[in-house]
Design a protein around this motif. Structure first.
Motif, PDB file in Angstrom:
ATOM      1  N   SER A   1      -1.750  -2.067   4.991  1.00  0.00           N
ATOM      2  CA  SER A   1      -2.251  -3.012   3.777  1.00  0.00           C
ATOM      3  C   SER A   1      -2.679  -1.925   2.713  1.00  0.00           C
ATOM      4  O   SER A   1      -2.696  -0.609   2.997  1.00  0.00           O
ATOM      5  CB  SER A   1      -3.341  -3.569   4.299  1.00  0.00           C
ATOM      6  OG  SER A   1      -4.486  -2.768   4.742  1.00  0.00           O
ATOM      7  N   GLY A   2      -2.829  -2.508   1.677  1.00  0.00           N
ATOM      8  CA  GLY A   2      -3.273  -1.427   0.581  1.00  0.00           C
ATOM      9  C   GLY A   2      -2.134  -1.261  -0.623  1.00  0.00           C
ATOM     10  O   GLY A   2      -2.693  -0.816  -1.525  1.00  0.00           O
ATOM     11  N   GLY A   3      -1.299  -1.874  -0.588  1.00  0.00           N
ATOM     12  CA  GLY A   3      -0.143  -1.512  -1.398  1.00  0.00           C
ATOM     13  C   GLY A   3      -0.362  -2.559  -2.672  1.00  0.00           C
ATOM     14  O   GLY A   3      -1.599  -2.867  -2.623  1.00  0.00           O
ATOM     15  N   GLY A   4       0.279  -2.200  -3.503  1.00  0.00           N
ATOM     16  CA  GLY A   4       0.116  -2.867  -5.067  1.00  0.00           C
ATOM     17  C   GLY A   4       0.918  -2.168  -6.211  1.00  0.00           C
ATOM     18  O   GLY A   4       1.715  -1.231  -5.894  1.00  0.00           O
ATOM     19  N   SER A   5       0.341  -2.663  -7.396  1.00  0.00           N
ATOM     20  CA  SER A   5       1.108  -2.099  -8.628  1.00  0.00           C
ATOM     21  C   SER A   5      -0.062  -1.629  -9.238  1.00  0.00           C
ATOM     22  O   SER A   5      -1.172  -1.997  -9.544  1.00  0.00           O
ATOM     23  CB  SER A   5       1.651  -3.450  -9.193  1.00  0.00           C
ATOM     24  OG  SER A   5       2.770  -4.063  -8.591  1.00  0.00           O
ATOM     25  N   VAL A   6       0.227  -0.235  -9.873  1.00  0.00           N
ATOM     26  CA  VAL A   6      -0.731   0.524 -10.733  1.00  0.00           C
ATOM     27  C   VAL A   6       0.012   1.414 -11.794  1.00  0.00           C
ATOM     28  O   VAL A   6       1.322   1.215 -11.689  1.00  0.00           O
ATOM     29  CB  VAL A   6      -1.458   1.648  -9.689  1.00  0.00           C
ATOM     30  CG1 VAL A   6      -2.340   0.781  -8.833  1.00  0.00           C
ATOM     31  CG2 VAL A   6      -0.557   2.608  -9.052  1.00  0.00           C
TER      32      VAL A   6
END
Length: 124
Positions: free
Chosen positions: A6-11
């Motif tokens: 968990s913890g992915g995303g867009s930055v």
């Protein structure tokens, strides 16, 4: 055993993310990443003694750590760059050949337990 990241995303470039994975009890745990059309790449590993290794491109920016009490594995990613964009996987295996070399990589692929991956996207 299926692991779960968990913890992915867009930055944006220069930003930070922390990936988490519920796992414990293995002598070698690590984070890998894969871009479509390319081979899966080992990014960071931690062995049973707590020793860590990183690929050159993430040294000084990424930190792998484990919380044995809570049975968690983490990857803190700072100063993210667009070239860090990939699907990130946690993996674990019990082996004395813990590292980022070819032998350890083959052991992970053949005998490791893997998560389904979490996407990290870094934009300019």
């Amino acid at each position: 055993v299926q692991l779960a990241e968990s913890g992915g995303g867009s930055v944006q470039s220069g930003g930070s993310l922390r990936l988490s994975c519920a796992v414990s009890g293995y002598t070698c745990m690590g984070w890998f990443r894969q871009v479509p059309g390319k081979s899966r790449e080992g990014v960071a590993i931690i062995d049973a003694d707590g020793d860590t290794r990183y690929i050159d491109s993430v040294k000084g920016r990424f930190t792998i750590s484990q919380d044995n009490a809570n049975k968690m594995l983490y990857l803190q990613m700072n100063s993210l760059k667009p070239e860090d964009t990939a699907k990130y996987y946690c993996a674990a295996v019990s082996t004395v050949s813990c590292g980022l070399g070819i032998t350890a990589h083959r052991i992970f692929l053949s005998y490791g337990n893997w998560g389904q991956g979490t996407q990290v996207t870094v934009s300019d």
